[in-house]
Design a protein around this motif. Structure first.
Motif, PDB file in Angstrom:
ATOM      1  N   PHE A  21       0.826  -1.202   0.000  1.00 29.07           N
ATOM      2  CA  PHE A  21       0.000   0.000   0.000  1.00 29.07           C
ATOM      3  C   PHE A  21       0.863   1.256   0.000  1.00 29.07           C
ATOM      4  N   SER A  22       0.261   2.350  -0.435  1.00 26.25           N
ATOM      5  CA  SER A  22       0.913   3.655  -0.432  1.00 26.25           C
ATOM      6  C   SER A  22       0.149   4.569   0.521  1.00 26.25           C
ATOM      7  N   VAL A  23       0.891   5.366   1.303  1.00 24.77           N
ATOM      8  CA  VAL A  23       0.261   6.219   2.313  1.00 24.77           C
ATOM      9  C   VAL A  23       0.636   7.686   2.116  1.00 24.77           C
ATOM     10  N   GLU A  24      -0.109   8.520   2.817  1.00 27.33           N
ATOM     11  CA  GLU A  24       0.124   9.962   2.857  1.00 27.33           C
ATOM     12  C   GLU A  24       0.312  10.540   1.454  1.00 27.33           C
ATOM     13  N   ASN A  25      -0.652  10.196   0.601  1.00 30.66           N
ATOM     14  CA  ASN A  25      -0.698  10.719  -0.767  1.00 30.66           C
ATOM     15  C   ASN A  25       0.563  10.440  -1.575  1.00 30.66           C
ATOM     16  N   GLY A  26       1.078   9.226  -1.428  1.00 24.84           N
ATOM     17  CA  GLY A  26       2.235   8.808  -2.219  1.00 24.84           C
ATOM     18  C   GLY A  26       3.575   9.085  -1.572  1.00 24.84           C
ATOM     19  N   ALA A  27       3.594   9.542  -0.338  1.00 28.31           N
ATOM     20  CA  ALA A  27       4.866   9.862   0.321  1.00 28.31           C
ATOM     21  C   ALA A  27       5.685   8.615   0.629  1.00 28.31           C
ATOM     22  N   ALA A  28       5.018   7.504   0.910  1.00 27.98           N
ATOM     23  CA  ALA A  28       5.738   6.264   1.218  1.00 27.98           C
ATOM     24  C   ALA A  28       4.956   5.076   0.672  1.00 27.98           C
ATOM     25  N   PHE A  29       5.704   4.035   0.321  1.00 24.36           N
ATOM     26  CA  PHE A  29       5.106   2.800  -0.195  1.00 24.36           C
ATOM     27  C   PHE A  29       5.572   1.651   0.694  1.00 24.36           C
ATOM     28  N   TYR A  30       4.620   0.831   1.108  1.00 24.45           N
ATOM     29  CA  TYR A  30       4.914  -0.336   1.933  1.00 24.45           C
ATOM     30  C   TYR A  30       4.674  -1.580   1.096  1.00 24.45           C
ATOM     31  N   LYS A  31       5.760  -2.277   0.801  1.00 28.56           N
ATOM     32  CA  LYS A  31       5.676  -3.489  -0.025  1.00 28.56           C
ATOM     33  C   LYS A  31       5.587  -4.704   0.890  1.00 28.56           C
TER      34      LYS A  31
END
Length: 139
Positions: free
Chosen positions: A62-72
């Motif tokens: 998922f991606s959080v904070e409007n694309g600031a970080a991605f969790y694979k």
């Protein structure tokens, strides 16, 4: 063939910050069986997303904070984090704004973390127990 669905969480997979299990779980399971990859992209914090995932027994990248970080999501069901090179740490925002906004206007900017809990709840429409994870913004 790789099939990926990028989706928002709010009002798509979530209704009023709750996973609509009765409506979506079977549909999501069918997509996963059909080799779809589902990647939620949201303005929520990683804490908010992980809380929803834990409660609903979902595991996606998922991606959080409007694309600031991605969790694979890795094969061993752990998350690795990749921060967007253009993401701005929330602690730096006021300093950055001060370069571009006149001081008279800068004084009028109110950071949500500085408001009391009732105001935070009113603005975000979150319950008190949800505010804690909402305020874990990094970017």
């Amino acid at each position: 063939m790789l099939k990926i669905i990028f989706t928002d969480l709010d009002d798509t997979l979530l209704k009023e910050n709750k996973f609509e299990e009765s409506l979506l779980f079977n549909f999501i399971q069918k997509l996963l069986r059909d080799n779809f990859i589902i990647i939620p992209v949201t303005s929520k914090t990683s804490s908010e997303v992980l809380k929803v995932f834990l409660k609903s027994k979902l595991n996606f990248s998922f991606s959080v904070e409007n694309g600031a970080a991605f969790y694979k999501l890795t094969k061993n069901k752990r998350y690795t984090r990749k921060v967007n090179d253009n993401a701005v740490k929330s602690s730096k925002i006021k300093k950055i704004l001060s370069k571009y906004i006149d001081k008279q206007y800068l004084r009028q900017i109110i950071i949500i973390e500085n408001l009391n809990i009732k105001e935070q709840m009113r603005i975000t429409r979150l319950q008190e127990n949800q505010i804690f994870n909402f305020l874990k913004r990094e970017f």
